[in-house]
Every structure is written in structure tokens, then in C-alpha cells.
Design a protein around this motif. Structure first.
Motif, mmCIF file in Angstrom:
data_model
loop_
_atom_site.group_PDB
_atom_site.id
_atom_site.type_symbol
_atom_site.label_atom_id
_atom_site.label_comp_id
_atom_site.label_asym_id
_atom_site.label_seq_id
_atom_site.Cartn_x
_atom_site.Cartn_y
_atom_site.Cartn_z
ATOM 1 N N UNK A 49 0.817 -1.366 0.052
ATOM 2 C CA UNK A 49 0.077 0.128 0.028
ATOM 3 C C UNK A 49 0.717 1.222 -0.099
ATOM 4 N N UNK A 50 1.730 1.400 0.981
ATOM 5 C CA UNK A 50 2.721 2.678 1.057
ATOM 6 C C UNK A 50 2.084 3.853 1.204
ATOM 7 N N UNK A 51 0.817 3.847 1.804
ATOM 8 C CA UNK A 51 0.133 4.729 1.905
ATOM 9 C C UNK A 51 0.603 6.056 3.043
ATOM 10 N N UNK A 52 0.568 7.236 3.159
ATOM 11 C CA UNK A 52 1.001 8.136 4.326
ATOM 12 C C UNK A 52 -0.253 8.122 5.305
ATOM 13 N N UNK A 53 0.323 7.519 6.462
ATOM 14 C CA UNK A 53 -0.065 7.185 7.794
ATOM 15 C C UNK A 53 -1.058 8.286 8.289
ATOM 16 N N UNK A 54 -0.420 9.599 8.144
ATOM 17 C CA UNK A 54 -0.947 10.821 8.747
ATOM 18 C C UNK A 54 -1.894 11.616 7.689
ATOM 19 N N UNK A 55 -2.128 11.020 6.699
ATOM 20 C CA UNK A 55 -3.003 11.697 5.885
ATOM 21 C C UNK A 55 -4.263 10.798 5.687
ATOM 22 N N UNK A 56 -5.444 11.414 5.390
ATOM 23 C CA UNK A 56 -6.586 10.844 4.994
ATOM 24 C C UNK A 56 -6.459 10.253 3.624
ATOM 25 N N UNK A 57 -7.500 9.542 3.251
ATOM 26 C CA UNK A 57 -7.485 8.845 2.084
ATOM 27 C C UNK A 57 -7.428 9.798 1.027
ATOM 28 N N UNK B 274 -5.558 5.674 6.874
ATOM 29 C CA UNK B 274 -5.187 4.516 6.515
ATOM 30 C C UNK B 274 -5.316 3.390 7.782
ATOM 31 N N UNK B 275 -5.145 3.823 8.944
ATOM 32 C CA UNK B 275 -5.407 2.868 10.254
ATOM 33 C C UNK B 275 -6.914 2.573 10.413
ATOM 34 N N UNK B 276 -7.671 3.412 9.966
ATOM 35 C CA UNK B 276 -9.177 3.341 9.995
ATOM 36 C C UNK B 276 -9.790 2.361 8.973
#
Length: 273
Positions: free
Chosen positions: A112-120, A160-162
Motif C-alpha cells: 500500500x505505502x500510504x501516508x499514515x498521517x494523511x486521510x484517503x 489508513x489505520x481506519x
């Protein structure tokens, strides 16, 4: 470029979208790719299958120059990736030019490599703002459009954590599409997912194929490969062993090594049932 790399020459082409010519990749004494060549036209879906370590992921990473080939040439949309032509000689390009070249490819990774501190929605906006210099308003509108396309309009404000793994991977696909790339590269897009989440990601990729998005996909999902691919390439030990229409390669392989791999995959799945 490595000092031992073969000389490179410029070939001005507009079609196919991707041209891979005699590409090799070595890591020290380990050879990951051995003389791989293929052409991919607009709207084609090329699916790479093969055992782990066969070179599928390395090939994808060479296409967008996350890995530099040891030898050979890769062109995307007429540009030699990682190089510019100066006085009829290919020279390594600077980072800003490489970043511009990479925008012709969208990459979807295993994890995935999403930024964890940013929303979708912020994750999908990022490339548009930093790469295309779009305004936040324009980037937000396109991001929300893409999240709706992958079935996540209601998750735009979620971090992302959600999100479940399948939802995170769908956000990653939307992010890869946000900069309007010529081709989408997907590296084992379902390998990090729980089995019950695989289908939702494959459904999105299948819809992109129906829409005519040009794709290269590395996967172990053989039935999916048969359904979505225009061409299937079986790789082993860094070589393209067999390539052709999915029904031919998967149902009636001409190479003994391909047949053994598919039989092993089939028996492994039967044992899991």
C-alpha cells in the motif's frame, strides 16, 4: 549506468506504450533479469506470472526506474526511462526529469505505502499537488472522483489505520491513477491481503481493464490472470519462458516449465480447500 552495461541507443517510437528491449538486472553476482524483451500497446493488460523470485517485481520496478537495469533499454511513451538524449548519446537524467518521466507510470505496491498521517483523499491528492502542481481544489475534486470509482467515496476522510487492507489498496490504486499515467504497474496487489479481501481489489482492477487502462500486473492469482489479461507472460529465473494469450498459456502451455508451475499452483490450492 553501470560501467559494464551494454551501450544504449535511442529509438524514437510512439507505439507501443512500453518497449522493453534486452533488459538485464544483476545484484552483485545474482542475476534477476536475463535479456527480457516485450512490447505493450495502449489498452493491453500484460499479466506476469511465475514463482517467487522469478523477476516479476524486478521487471516492474525497472519499468519506472525504481531499479536501474544493468543493461538494455526501457521506453515508456517514447522516452528512455532514466535517460535523456544529448548529441545522439543517452545520458542519465537528473532527478526532476526522472520524476517527470515516472509520471507516465502509476505504481501500486504490495504493501500500500500510504501516508499514515494523511486521510484517503489527501493521499490521492498528494501526487497531483507535488507532481502536477494542481491546486488543492482541483486535486481534491479528482481525488474524490477516483475514490468514488474504487467504491470508497464514504471513506475520503478516513486515515489508513481506519481502513481494511483491501480498502487501503483501493486507495493506493486511486492514488496511482490520480496523475493520469499512460500505464498502471501493479506489483502483487493482493499478496498482503487476507483472502476475503482479495476479491474487492481484483474487481477494481478488472473494471480498469474493461475501461481500457494499460496495465502490467505481477500476480499469483491465476484465474484472475486468465480473466483480465490480454497477454500472459510466464517468468522463471529472470527469463520470459512463455508468452501468449491467457487461454493458451494457462490452459495449454507449450513449455514444460510453465506446465509444472501451473500444476503446482493447482495442487496447492486443492490442498488448501
Amino acid at each position: 549506468m553501470s560501467e559494464t552495461a551494454a551501450p544504449r541507443t535511442e529509438q524514437t517510437i510512439r507505439e507501443p506504450i512500453i518497449r522493453i528491449a534486452q533488459v538485464e538486472k544483476s545484484y552483485g553476482g545474482v542475476v534477476a533479469l536475463r535479456g527480457v524483451s516485450m512490447d505493450i500497446g495502449a489498452g493491453e493488460v500484460v499479466v506476469l506470472i511465475g514463482p517467487s523470485g522469478s523477476g516479476k517485481s524486478t521487471l516492474l520496478r525497472c519499468v519506472n526506474h525504481l531499479e536501474e537495469p544493468t543493461a538494455g533499454v526501457i521506453q515508456v511513451d517514447g522516452h528512455v526511462m532514466g535517460y535523456t538524449l544529448k548529441r545522439n548519446v543517452l545520458r542519465e537524467c537528473n532527478q526532476s526529469t526522472l520524476a517527470a518521466q515516472r509520471r507516465s507510470t502509476g505504481m501500486v505496491f504490495q504493501h500500500f505505502n500510504l501516508f499514515e498521517h494523511r486521510t484517503a483523499v489527501e493521499n490521492v491528492m498528494e501526487g497531483q499537488i507535488s507532481g502536477l502542481r494542481e491546486t488543492k481544489a482541483v486535486a481534491s475534486a479528482r481525488a474524490r472522483e477516483l475514490l468514488e470509482m474504487v467504491g470508497l467515496a464514504e471513506k475520503a476522510g478516513a486515515y489508513p489505520s481506519e481502513l481494511s487492507g483491501g480498502q487501503q489498496q483501493r486507495v493506493a490504486i486511486a492514488r496511482a491513477l490520480a496523475t493520469r499515467p499512460e500505464v498502471l504497474l501493479l506489483d502483487e496487489p493482493t499478496s498482503a491481503l487476507d483472502p476475503e479481501l482479495v476479491g474487492e481489489v481484483l474487481d477494481v482492477i478488472s473494471e480498469l481493464a474493461r475501461q481500457g487502462v494499460t496495465m502490467m500486473i505481477a500476480t499469483h492469482e491465476i484465474s484472475f490472470a486468465e480473466d483480465v489479461a490480454t497477454t500472459v507472460c510466464f517468468m522463471d529465473k529472470g527469463v520470459v519462458v512463455e508468452t501468449g494469450a491467457p487461454r493458451d498459456v494457462i490452459r495449454n502451455p507449450s513449455e514444460e516449465r510453465t506446465a509444472r508451475f501451473l500444476a503446482h499452483i493447482g495442487s496447492a490450492r486443492t490442498a488448501d480447500v
